[in-house]
Design a protein around this motif. Structure first.
Motif, PDB file in Angstrom:
ATOM      1  N   ALA A 193       0.032  18.442   3.775  1.00 32.64           N
ATOM      2  CA  ALA A 193      -1.119  17.531   3.752  1.00 32.64           C
ATOM      3  C   ALA A 193      -1.224  16.806   2.413  1.00 32.64           C
ATOM      4  O   ALA A 193      -1.477  15.593   2.364  1.00 32.64           O
ATOM      5  CB  ALA A 193      -2.400  18.303   4.044  1.00 32.64           C
ATOM      6  N   LYS A 194      -1.009  17.537   1.319  1.00 29.66           N
ATOM      7  CA  LYS A 194      -1.109  16.925  -0.006  1.00 29.66           C
ATOM      8  C   LYS A 194       0.066  15.986  -0.268  1.00 29.66           C
ATOM      9  O   LYS A 194      -0.109  14.906  -0.841  1.00 29.66           O
ATOM     10  CB  LYS A 194      -1.177  18.009  -1.075  1.00 29.66           C
ATOM     11  N   ASN A 195       1.263  16.402   0.150  1.00 31.02           N
ATOM     12  CA  ASN A 195       2.428  15.528  -0.009  1.00 31.02           C
ATOM     13  C   ASN A 195       2.212  14.208   0.735  1.00 31.02           C
ATOM     14  O   ASN A 195       2.505  13.127   0.211  1.00 31.02           O
ATOM     15  CB  ASN A 195       3.691  16.198   0.528  1.00 31.02           C
ATOM     16  N   ALA A 199       1.922  10.282  -0.723  1.00 32.34           N
ATOM     17  CA  ALA A 199       2.736   9.189  -0.197  1.00 32.34           C
ATOM     18  C   ALA A 199       1.850   8.058   0.316  1.00 32.34           C
ATOM     19  O   ALA A 199       2.124   6.873   0.079  1.00 32.34           O
ATOM     20  CB  ALA A 199       3.640   9.705   0.918  1.00 32.34           C
ATOM     21  N   GLN A 200       0.777   8.413   0.992  1.00 36.01           N
ATOM     22  CA  GLN A 200      -0.137   7.411   1.540  1.00 36.01           C
ATOM     23  C   GLN A 200      -0.808   6.610   0.430  1.00 36.01           C
ATOM     24  O   GLN A 200      -0.988   5.390   0.545  1.00 36.01           O
ATOM     25  CB  GLN A 200      -1.206   8.091   2.402  1.00 36.01           C
ATOM     26  N   GLN A 201      -1.152   7.275  -0.663  1.00 34.02           N
ATOM     27  CA  GLN A 201      -1.805   6.587  -1.770  1.00 34.02           C
ATOM     28  C   GLN A 201      -0.882   5.543  -2.402  1.00 34.02           C
ATOM     29  O   GLN A 201      -1.294   4.411  -2.680  1.00 34.02           O
ATOM     30  CB  GLN A 201      -2.266   7.589  -2.829  1.00 34.02           C
ATOM     31  N   ASP A 204      -0.418   2.646   0.093  1.00 37.33           N
ATOM     32  CA  ASP A 204      -1.580   1.753   0.136  1.00 37.33           C
ATOM     33  C   ASP A 204      -1.604   0.815  -1.067  1.00 37.33           C
ATOM     34  O   ASP A 204      -1.924  -0.376  -0.938  1.00 37.33           O
ATOM     35  CB  ASP A 204      -2.875   2.569   0.185  1.00 37.33           C
ATOM     36  N   GLU A 205      -1.267   1.354  -2.241  1.00 32.89           N
ATOM     37  CA  GLU A 205      -1.240   0.522  -3.445  1.00 32.89           C
ATOM     38  C   GLU A 205      -0.152  -0.543  -3.346  1.00 32.89           C
ATOM     39  O   GLU A 205      -0.350  -1.691  -3.747  1.00 32.89           O
ATOM     40  CB  GLU A 205      -1.011   1.394  -4.686  1.00 32.89           C
ATOM     41  N   MET A 206       1.002  -0.167  -2.819  1.00 37.05           N
ATOM     42  CA  MET A 206       2.091  -1.131  -2.670  1.00 37.05           C
ATOM     43  C   MET A 206       1.718  -2.233  -1.685  1.00 37.05           C
ATOM     44  O   MET A 206       1.996  -3.417  -1.918  1.00 37.05           O
ATOM     45  CB  MET A 206       3.367  -0.418  -2.216  1.00 37.05           C
ATOM     46  N   GLU A 207       1.076  -1.854  -0.605  1.00 39.09           N
ATOM     47  CA  GLU A 207       0.669  -2.842   0.396  1.00 39.09           C
ATOM     48  C   GLU A 207      -0.399  -3.781  -0.157  1.00 39.09           C
ATOM     49  O   GLU A 207      -0.457  -4.959   0.203  1.00 39.09           O
ATOM     50  CB  GLU A 207       0.148  -2.132   1.647  1.00 39.09           C
ATOM     51  N   ARG A 208      -1.228  -3.257  -1.032  1.00 34.20           N
ATOM     52  CA  ARG A 208      -2.254  -4.099  -1.648  1.00 34.20           C
ATOM     53  C   ARG A 208      -1.607  -5.153  -2.543  1.00 34.20           C
ATOM     54  O   ARG A 208      -2.078  -6.291  -2.620  1.00 34.20           O
ATOM     55  CB  ARG A 208      -3.212  -3.229  -2.473  1.00 34.20           C
ATOM     56  N   LEU A 209      -0.516  -4.772  -3.198  1.00 34.31           N
ATOM     57  CA  LEU A 209       0.180  -5.690  -4.097  1.00 34.31           C
ATOM     58  C   LEU A 209       1.059  -6.677  -3.332  1.00 34.31           C
ATOM     59  O   LEU A 209       1.066  -7.876  -3.629  1.00 34.31           O
ATOM     60  CB  LEU A 209       1.035  -4.894  -5.086  1.00 34.31           C
ATOM     61  N   VAL A 210       1.822  -6.158  -2.369  1.00 32.96           N
ATOM     62  CA  VAL A 210       2.731  -6.994  -1.570  1.00 32.96           C
ATOM     63  C   VAL A 210       2.628  -6.557  -0.110  1.00 32.96           C
ATOM     64  O   VAL A 210       3.283  -5.590   0.299  1.00 32.96           O
ATOM     65  CB  VAL A 210       4.200  -6.868  -2.056  1.00 32.96           C
ATOM     66  N   PRO A 211       1.816  -7.219   0.676  1.00 33.39           N
ATOM     67  CA  PRO A 211       1.665  -6.840   2.089  1.00 33.39           C
ATOM     68  C   PRO A 211       3.000  -6.854   2.835  1.00 33.39           C
ATOM     69  O   PRO A 211       3.788  -7.790   2.700  1.00 33.39           O
ATOM     70  CB  PRO A 211       0.721  -7.919   2.634  1.00 33.39           C
ATOM     71  N   GLY A 212       3.258  -5.779   3.578  1.00 32.11           N
ATOM     72  CA  GLY A 212       4.477  -5.688   4.370  1.00 32.11           C
ATOM     73  C   GLY A 212       5.655  -5.066   3.657  1.00 32.11           C
ATOM     74  O   GLY A 212       6.742  -4.953   4.231  1.00 32.11           O
ATOM     75  N   ILE A 213       5.458  -4.612   2.414  1.00 33.33           N
ATOM     76  CA  ILE A 213       6.581  -4.099   1.632  1.00 33.33           C
ATOM     77  C   ILE A 213       6.958  -2.666   2.008  1.00 33.33           C
ATOM     78  O   ILE A 213       8.034  -2.190   1.662  1.00 33.33           O
ATOM     79  CB  ILE A 213       6.272  -4.177   0.118  1.00 33.33           C
ATOM     80  N   THR A 214       6.091  -1.963   2.726  1.00 32.81           N
ATOM     81  CA  THR A 214       6.412  -0.583   3.101  1.00 32.81           C
ATOM     82  C   THR A 214       6.601  -0.443   4.605  1.00 32.81           C
ATOM     83  O   THR A 214       6.132  -1.264   5.394  1.00 32.81           O
ATOM     84  CB  THR A 214       5.308   0.398   2.654  1.00 32.81           C
ATOM     85  N   ARG A 215       7.299   0.620   4.961  1.00 34.94           N
ATOM     86  CA  ARG A 215       7.449   1.000   6.360  1.00 34.94           C
ATOM     87  C   ARG A 215       6.495   2.162   6.633  1.00 34.94           C
ATOM     88  O   ARG A 215       5.633   2.473   5.806  1.00 34.94           O
ATOM     89  CB  ARG A 215       8.902   1.400   6.629  1.00 34.94           C
ATOM     90  N   VAL A 263       2.367   3.015  -8.648  1.00 32.93           N
ATOM     91  CA  VAL A 263       2.250   4.372  -9.197  1.00 32.93           C
ATOM     92  C   VAL A 263       1.292   4.382 -10.384  1.00 32.93           C
ATOM     93  O   VAL A 263       0.448   5.272 -10.518  1.00 32.93           O
ATOM     94  CB  VAL A 263       3.632   4.912  -9.611  1.00 32.93           C
ATOM     95  N   THR A 264       1.414   3.380 -11.251  1.00 32.95           N
ATOM     96  CA  THR A 264       0.519   3.286 -12.402  1.00 32.95           C
ATOM     97  C   THR A 264      -0.930   3.175 -11.951  1.00 32.95           C
ATOM     98  O   THR A 264      -1.819   3.844 -12.491  1.00 32.95           O
ATOM     99  CB  THR A 264       0.891   2.070 -13.272  1.00 32.95           C
ATOM    100  N   ASN A 265      -1.173   2.333 -10.959  1.00 32.21           N
ATOM    101  CA  ASN A 265      -2.533   2.178 -10.439  1.00 32.21           C
ATOM    102  C   ASN A 265      -3.047   3.484  -9.845  1.00 32.21           C
ATOM    103  O   ASN A 265      -4.205   3.866 -10.046  1.00 32.21           O
ATOM    104  CB  ASN A 265      -2.569   1.083  -9.374  1.00 32.21           C
ATOM    105  N   ALA A 266      -2.174   4.167  -9.109  1.00 27.35           N
ATOM    106  CA  ALA A 266      -2.581   5.422  -8.473  1.00 27.35           C
ATOM    107  C   ALA A 266      -2.895   6.492  -9.511  1.00 27.35           C
ATOM    108  O   ALA A 266      -3.871   7.231  -9.390  1.00 27.35           O
ATOM    109  CB  ALA A 266      -1.485   5.902  -7.522  1.00 27.35           C
ATOM    110  N   LEU A 267      -2.067   6.568 -10.538  1.00 21.53           N
ATOM    111  CA  LEU A 267      -2.281   7.570 -11.579  1.00 21.53           C
ATOM    112  C   LEU A 267      -3.525   7.288 -12.408  1.00 21.53           C
ATOM    113  O   LEU A 267      -4.123   8.201 -12.971  1.00 21.53           O
ATOM    114  CB  LEU A 267      -1.062   7.633 -12.502  1.00 21.53           C
ATOM    115  N   SER A 268      -3.900   6.029 -12.508  1.00 25.58           N
ATOM    116  CA  SER A 268      -5.063   5.669 -13.314  1.00 25.58           C
ATOM    117  C   SER A 268      -6.359   5.678 -12.511  1.00 25.58           C
ATOM    118  O   SER A 268      -7.427   5.437 -13.057  1.00 25.58           O
ATOM    119  CB  SER A 268      -4.868   4.282 -13.939  1.00 25.58           C
ATOM    120  N   THR A 269      -6.260   5.967 -11.209  1.00 24.03           N
ATOM    121  CA  THR A 269      -7.455   6.011 -10.370  1.00 24.03           C
ATOM    122  C   THR A 269      -8.303   7.222 -10.725  1.00 24.03           C
ATOM    123  O   THR A 269      -7.791   8.338 -10.771  1.00 24.03           O
ATOM    124  CB  THR A 269      -7.070   6.083  -8.874  1.00 24.03           C
ATOM    125  N   PRO A 270      -9.607   7.042 -10.998  1.00 23.55           N
ATOM    126  CA  PRO A 270     -10.469   8.182 -11.334  1.00 23.55           C
ATOM    127  C   PRO A 270     -10.457   9.235 -10.225  1.00 23.55           C
ATOM    128  O   PRO A 270     -10.434   8.912  -9.040  1.00 23.55           O
ATOM    129  CB  PRO A 270     -11.861   7.543 -11.457  1.00 23.55           C
TER     130      PRO A 270
END
Length: 275
Positions: A193-195, A199-201, A204-215, A263-270
């Motif tokens: 569940a944590k893994n 991955a989902q986090q 989501d960040e990648m999709e926010r930056l470039v829509p469609g970049i992930t599978r 990853v940077t955005n995810a790590l800096s998320t409170p």
């Protein structure tokens, strides 16, 4: 000697000895220009360090660390090996997934995330010991375990290249092509569940930056894969498939930049103390 000549001789002697007299005078001597330059340079470096530390503190990145490793070290990309070596292959000793891991490491470090690469060439180690390919995850496992005992990482990424073709692994956004990223999560480990959440986090960040970049996030049991992928070693282990066999270096580089930012955005998320 005429009087004018004596005067000129005395003047010349005075000018010649004047620097010597100055050196003998008491008091603090002026700093040399080289010393001033050195101190100025040191001040600039110090100021830059303070600025970087302040930025990282504001982003919540101080102390954040990531580990990159490669279970399948020699996974390669056809367009890259063709351009670099003149060979169209999907496995290569040097022009492979590790090169893009090094680029990701550099970009994460620039962003303020201290990033290590596991110093193990798993493919070479397996070849020396005659370990079959299907046991790659077991072969890399002790090396990952040992590294995790040394350092407390916030994120661990196992980087791969997918076997799918470019029609599946390529995205286009605002006229630029990107290598798509897939995430694989083993369902048969206590951290599932944590893994998956990690991955989902990132996804989501990648999709926010470039829509469609992930599978999609791909979940696998022991019946259709390894089932664990060493993700039971830490709740923040993420397995990513960077592009596929047909992606170009330019497409891969663009995606690496997006991964680093995500990853940077995810790590800096409170509230993400363990990620």
């Amino acid at each position: 000697m005429t009087k004018p000549l004596k005067i000129w001789s005395a003047l010349i002697l005075f000018l010649f000895l004047f620097p010597v007299f100055i050196q003998l005078l008491p008091g603090e001597q002026p700093e040399t220009s080289s010393k001033k330059v050195k101190e100025s340079s040191s001040s600039m470096v110090y100021a830059a360090n303070i600025t970087e530390e302040k930025r990282n503190e504001e982003l919540g990145l101080n102390g954040k660390r990531a580990l990159l490793y490669f279970t399948h070290t020699h996974e390669a990309f056809k367009p890259v090996t063709e351009a670099k070596q003149g060979k169209i292959v999907v496995s290569h000793q040097t022009e492979n997934i590790t090169k893009f891991g090094e680029k990701l490491q550099a970009q994460l470090s620039i962003n303020g995330v201290e990033t290590d690469i596991l110093p193990v060439n798993n493919a070479e180690e397996m070849a020396k010991k005659r370990i079959p390919h299907y046991r790659a995850y077991k072969a890399i496992r002790p090396h990952v375990e040992q590294q995790l005992q040394k350092v407390n990482y916030d994120l661990i990424i196992d980087m791969h290249r997918d076997s799918a073709g470019p029609q599946i692994t390529t995205a286009t956004y605002e006229g630029e092509k990107y290598a798509k990223v897939a995430f694989v999560v083993g369902t048969e480990n206590p951290n599932f569940a944590k893994n998956k959440a990690k991955a989902q986090q990132i996804k989501d960040e990648m999709e926010r930056l470039v829509p469609g970049i992930t599978r999609n996030i791909i979940t696998k049991s022991r019946h259709d894969g390894d089932g664990k992928y060493n993700q039971e070693l830490h709740p923040s282990v993420v397995l990513i498939e960077l592009g596929g066999i047909g992606n170009t270096e330019e497409e891969l580089n663009r995606t690496v930049a997006v991964i680093a930012k995500a990853v940077t955005n995810a790590l800096s998320t409170p509230g993400t103390s363990t990620f």
